[in-house]
Scaffold this motif. Structure first.
Motif, PDB file in Angstrom:
ATOM      1  N   GLY A   1       0.784  -1.223   0.000  1.00 18.11           N
ATOM      2  CA  GLY A   1       0.000   0.000   0.000  1.00 18.11           C
ATOM      3  C   GLY A   1       0.818   1.277   0.000  1.00 18.11           C
ATOM      4  O   GLY A   1       0.283   2.352  -0.213  1.00 18.11           O
ATOM      5  N   VAL A   2       2.126   1.185   0.249  1.00 14.66           N
ATOM      6  CA  VAL A   2       2.971   2.379   0.237  1.00 14.66           C
ATOM      7  C   VAL A   2       3.661   2.447  -1.116  1.00 14.66           C
ATOM      8  O   VAL A   2       4.380   1.527  -1.495  1.00 14.66           O
ATOM      9  CB  VAL A   2       4.030   2.349   1.372  1.00 14.66           C
ATOM     10  CG1 VAL A   2       4.960   3.544   1.266  1.00 14.66           C
ATOM     11  CG2 VAL A   2       3.352   2.317   2.729  1.00 14.66           C
ATOM     12  N   GLN A   3       3.419   3.508  -1.850  1.00 20.12           N
ATOM     13  CA  GLN A   3       4.024   3.694  -3.162  1.00 20.12           C
ATOM     14  C   GLN A   3       5.338   4.442  -3.022  1.00 20.12           C
ATOM     15  O   GLN A   3       5.447   5.360  -2.214  1.00 20.12           O
ATOM     16  CB  GLN A   3       3.075   4.478  -4.071  1.00 20.12           C
ATOM     17  CG  GLN A   3       1.773   3.773  -4.334  1.00 20.12           C
ATOM     18  CD  GLN A   3       1.971   2.488  -5.115  1.00 20.12           C
ATOM     19  OE1 GLN A   3       2.760   2.421  -6.037  1.00 20.12           O
ATOM     20  NE2 GLN A   3       1.255   1.460  -4.726  1.00 20.12           N
ATOM     21  N   SER A   4       6.330   4.065  -3.799  1.00 21.76           N
ATOM     22  CA  SER A   4       7.636   4.733  -3.721  1.00 21.76           C
ATOM     23  C   SER A   4       7.531   6.214  -4.055  1.00 21.76           C
ATOM     24  O   SER A   4       8.292   7.021  -3.548  1.00 21.76           O
ATOM     25  CB  SER A   4       8.644   4.057  -4.650  1.00 21.76           C
ATOM     26  OG  SER A   4       8.230   4.169  -5.993  1.00 21.76           O
ATOM     27  N   SER A   5       6.568   6.570  -4.892  1.00 24.16           N
ATOM     28  CA  SER A   5       6.434   7.967  -5.293  1.00 24.16           C
ATOM     29  C   SER A   5       5.930   8.850  -4.154  1.00 24.16           C
ATOM     30  O   SER A   5       5.990  10.065  -4.249  1.00 24.16           O
ATOM     31  CB  SER A   5       5.504   8.090  -6.494  1.00 24.16           C
ATOM     32  OG  SER A   5       4.219   7.605  -6.155  1.00 24.16           O
ATOM     33  N   THR A   6       5.446   8.234  -3.062  1.00 23.22           N
ATOM     34  CA  THR A   6       4.949   9.033  -1.939  1.00 23.22           C
ATOM     35  C   THR A   6       6.033   9.329  -0.918  1.00 23.22           C
ATOM     36  O   THR A   6       5.803  10.094   0.006  1.00 23.22           O
ATOM     37  CB  THR A   6       3.769   8.328  -1.236  1.00 23.22           C
ATOM     38  OG1 THR A   6       4.227   7.100  -0.667  1.00 23.22           O
ATOM     39  CG2 THR A   6       2.625   8.071  -2.193  1.00 23.22           C
ATOM     40  N   LEU A   7       7.215   8.719  -1.051  1.00 21.23           N
ATOM     41  CA  LEU A   7       8.294   8.964  -0.097  1.00 21.23           C
ATOM     42  C   LEU A   7       8.853  10.369  -0.290  1.00 21.23           C
ATOM     43  O   LEU A   7       9.173  10.770  -1.399  1.00 21.23           O
ATOM     44  CB  LEU A   7       9.426   7.950  -0.265  1.00 21.23           C
ATOM     45  CG  LEU A   7       9.139   6.523   0.177  1.00 21.23           C
ATOM     46  CD1 LEU A   7      10.357   5.648  -0.097  1.00 21.23           C
ATOM     47  CD2 LEU A   7       8.769   6.458   1.643  1.00 21.23           C
ATOM     48  N   GLN A   8       8.959  11.091   0.781  1.00 14.53           N
ATOM     49  CA  GLN A   8       9.531  12.422   0.764  1.00 14.53           C
ATOM     50  C   GLN A   8      11.041  12.321   0.965  1.00 14.53           C
ATOM     51  O   GLN A   8      11.547  11.315   1.456  1.00 14.53           O
ATOM     52  CB  GLN A   8       8.915  13.281   1.875  1.00 14.53           C
ATOM     53  CG  GLN A   8       7.408  13.417   1.778  1.00 14.53           C
ATOM     54  CD  GLN A   8       6.967  14.107   0.509  1.00 14.53           C
ATOM     55  OE1 GLN A   8       7.508  15.146   0.150  1.00 14.53           O
ATOM     56  NE2 GLN A   8       5.998  13.541  -0.181  1.00 14.53           N
ATOM     57  N   LYS A   9      11.761  13.364   0.607  1.00 13.85           N
ATOM     58  CA  LYS A   9      13.218  13.376   0.710  1.00 13.85           C
ATOM     59  C   LYS A   9      13.681  13.017   2.119  1.00 13.85           C
ATOM     60  O   LYS A   9      14.587  12.210   2.281  1.00 13.85           O
ATOM     61  CB  LYS A   9      13.767  14.738   0.308  1.00 13.85           C
ATOM     62  CG  LYS A   9      15.272  14.809   0.351  1.00 13.85           C
ATOM     63  CD  LYS A   9      15.796  16.167  -0.050  1.00 13.85           C
ATOM     64  CE  LYS A   9      17.310  16.172   0.080  1.00 13.85           C
ATOM     65  NZ  LYS A   9      17.877  17.470  -0.159  1.00 13.85           N
ATOM     66  N   ASN A  10      13.047  13.573   3.147  1.00 19.62           N
ATOM     67  CA  ASN A  10      13.467  13.281   4.522  1.00 19.62           C
ATOM     68  C   ASN A  10      13.228  11.818   4.888  1.00 19.62           C
ATOM     69  O   ASN A  10      14.008  11.218   5.630  1.00 19.62           O
ATOM     70  CB  ASN A  10      12.785  14.222   5.520  1.00 19.62           C
ATOM     71  CG  ASN A  10      11.283  14.034   5.579  1.00 19.62           C
ATOM     72  OD1 ASN A  10      10.626  13.838   4.553  1.00 19.62           O
ATOM     73  ND2 ASN A  10      10.720  14.118   6.770  1.00 19.62           N
ATOM     74  N   GLU A  11      12.175  11.198   4.351  1.00 25.96           N
ATOM     75  CA  GLU A  11      11.913   9.782   4.614  1.00 25.96           C
ATOM     76  C   GLU A  11      12.985   8.908   3.956  1.00 25.96           C
ATOM     77  O   GLU A  11      13.437   7.918   4.537  1.00 25.96           O
ATOM     78  CB  GLU A  11      10.542   9.385   4.090  1.00 25.96           C
ATOM     79  CG  GLU A  11       9.392  10.032   4.843  1.00 25.96           C
ATOM     80  CD  GLU A  11       8.067   9.711   4.205  1.00 25.96           C
ATOM     81  OE1 GLU A  11       7.234   9.079   4.884  1.00 25.96           O
ATOM     82  OE2 GLU A  11       7.858  10.091   3.030  1.00 25.96           O
ATOM     83  N   ILE A  12      13.388   9.267   2.764  1.00 28.72           N
ATOM     84  CA  ILE A  12      14.446   8.523   2.079  1.00 28.72           C
ATOM     85  C   ILE A  12      15.750   8.643   2.852  1.00 28.72           C
ATOM     86  O   ILE A  12      16.447   7.657   3.068  1.00 28.72           O
ATOM     87  CB  ILE A  12      14.606   9.017   0.629  1.00 28.72           C
ATOM     88  CG1 ILE A  12      13.348   8.661  -0.170  1.00 28.72           C
ATOM     89  CG2 ILE A  12      15.854   8.437  -0.025  1.00 28.72           C
ATOM     90  CD1 ILE A  12      13.272   9.283  -1.532  1.00 28.72           C
ATOM     91  N   GLU A  13      16.071   9.857   3.305  1.00 24.87           N
ATOM     92  CA  GLU A  13      17.295  10.058   4.075  1.00 24.87           C
ATOM     93  C   GLU A  13      17.274   9.252   5.366  1.00 24.87           C
ATOM     94  O   GLU A  13      18.279   8.666   5.756  1.00 24.87           O
ATOM     95  CB  GLU A  13      17.488  11.544   4.371  1.00 24.87           C
ATOM     96  CG  GLU A  13      17.837  12.343   3.129  1.00 24.87           C
ATOM     97  CD  GLU A  13      17.793  13.851   3.330  1.00 24.87           C
ATOM     98  OE1 GLU A  13      17.265  14.320   4.376  1.00 24.87           O
ATOM     99  OE2 GLU A  13      18.267  14.574   2.442  1.00 24.87           O
ATOM    100  N   GLU A  14      16.130   9.184   6.061  1.00 23.24           N
ATOM    101  CA  GLU A  14      16.011   8.410   7.292  1.00 23.24           C
ATOM    102  C   GLU A  14      16.195   6.920   7.025  1.00 23.24           C
ATOM    103  O   GLU A  14      16.849   6.224   7.787  1.00 23.24           O
ATOM    104  CB  GLU A  14      14.646   8.646   7.940  1.00 23.24           C
ATOM    105  CG  GLU A  14      14.480  10.022   8.541  1.00 23.24           C
ATOM    106  CD  GLU A  14      13.046  10.288   8.989  1.00 23.24           C
ATOM    107  OE1 GLU A  14      12.215   9.357   8.998  1.00 23.24           O
ATOM    108  OE2 GLU A  14      12.767  11.457   9.327  1.00 23.24           O
ATOM    109  N   ARG A  15      15.622   6.419   5.954  1.00 24.59           N
ATOM    110  CA  ARG A  15      15.699   4.988   5.638  1.00 24.59           C
ATOM    111  C   ARG A  15      17.053   4.591   5.055  1.00 24.59           C
ATOM    112  O   ARG A  15      17.435   3.428   5.100  1.00 24.59           O
ATOM    113  CB  ARG A  15      14.597   4.614   4.645  1.00 24.59           C
ATOM    114  CG  ARG A  15      13.216   4.735   5.208  1.00 24.59           C
ATOM    115  CD  ARG A  15      12.190   4.554   4.085  1.00 24.59           C
ATOM    116  NE  ARG A  15      10.854   4.824   4.533  1.00 24.59           N
ATOM    117  CZ  ARG A  15       9.916   3.905   4.696  1.00 24.59           C
ATOM    118  NH1 ARG A  15      10.181   2.645   4.451  1.00 24.59           N
ATOM    119  NH2 ARG A  15       8.707   4.247   5.097  1.00 24.59           N
ATOM    120  N   ALA A  16      17.780   5.550   4.493  1.00 29.83           N
ATOM    121  CA  ALA A  16      19.038   5.250   3.805  1.00 29.83           C
ATOM    122  C   ALA A  16      20.068   4.602   4.725  1.00 29.83           C
ATOM    123  O   ALA A  16      20.849   3.760   4.289  1.00 29.83           O
ATOM    124  CB  ALA A  16      19.609   6.518   3.180  1.00 29.83           C
ATOM    125  N   ALA A  17      20.082   4.985   6.006  1.00 28.27           N
ATOM    126  CA  ALA A  17      21.072   4.437   6.939  1.00 28.27           C
ATOM    127  C   ALA A  17      20.938   2.924   7.079  1.00 28.27           C
ATOM    128  O   ALA A  17      21.938   2.228   7.281  1.00 28.27           O
ATOM    129  CB  ALA A  17      20.932   5.108   8.296  1.00 28.27           C
TER     130      ALA A  17
END
Length: 66
Positions: free
Chosen positions: A27-43
């Motif tokens: 249910g979570v689409q990649s296009s809905t991820l915001q820059k800050n969410e990507i940065e948080e998950r990147a670690a």
């Protein structure tokens, strides 16, 4: 971006470089991820590097959803 089949497999084609691999819950689409969410998950994201003409196979483990 890729979606798994019933066996949990998917194929992704990309140019040479390093990629961050995220597993998103249903249910979570990649296009809905915001820059800050990507940065948080990147670690914690798995990194996959591809060289010119290289094919890779790798396994991912999904943490339990709280």
């Amino acid at each position: 971006f890729g979606t798994t089949d019933l066996n949990g497999r998917c194929s992704i084609i990309g140019g040479p470089g390093e990629y961050l691999v995220f597993i998103l819950p249903p249910g979570v689409q990649s296009s809905t991820l915001q820059k800050n969410e990507i940065e948080e998950r990147a670690a914690e994201a798995q990194r996959v590097s591809l060289k010119q003409g290289e094919s890779r196979t790798f396994d991912l483990l999904m943490r339990p959803i709280n």
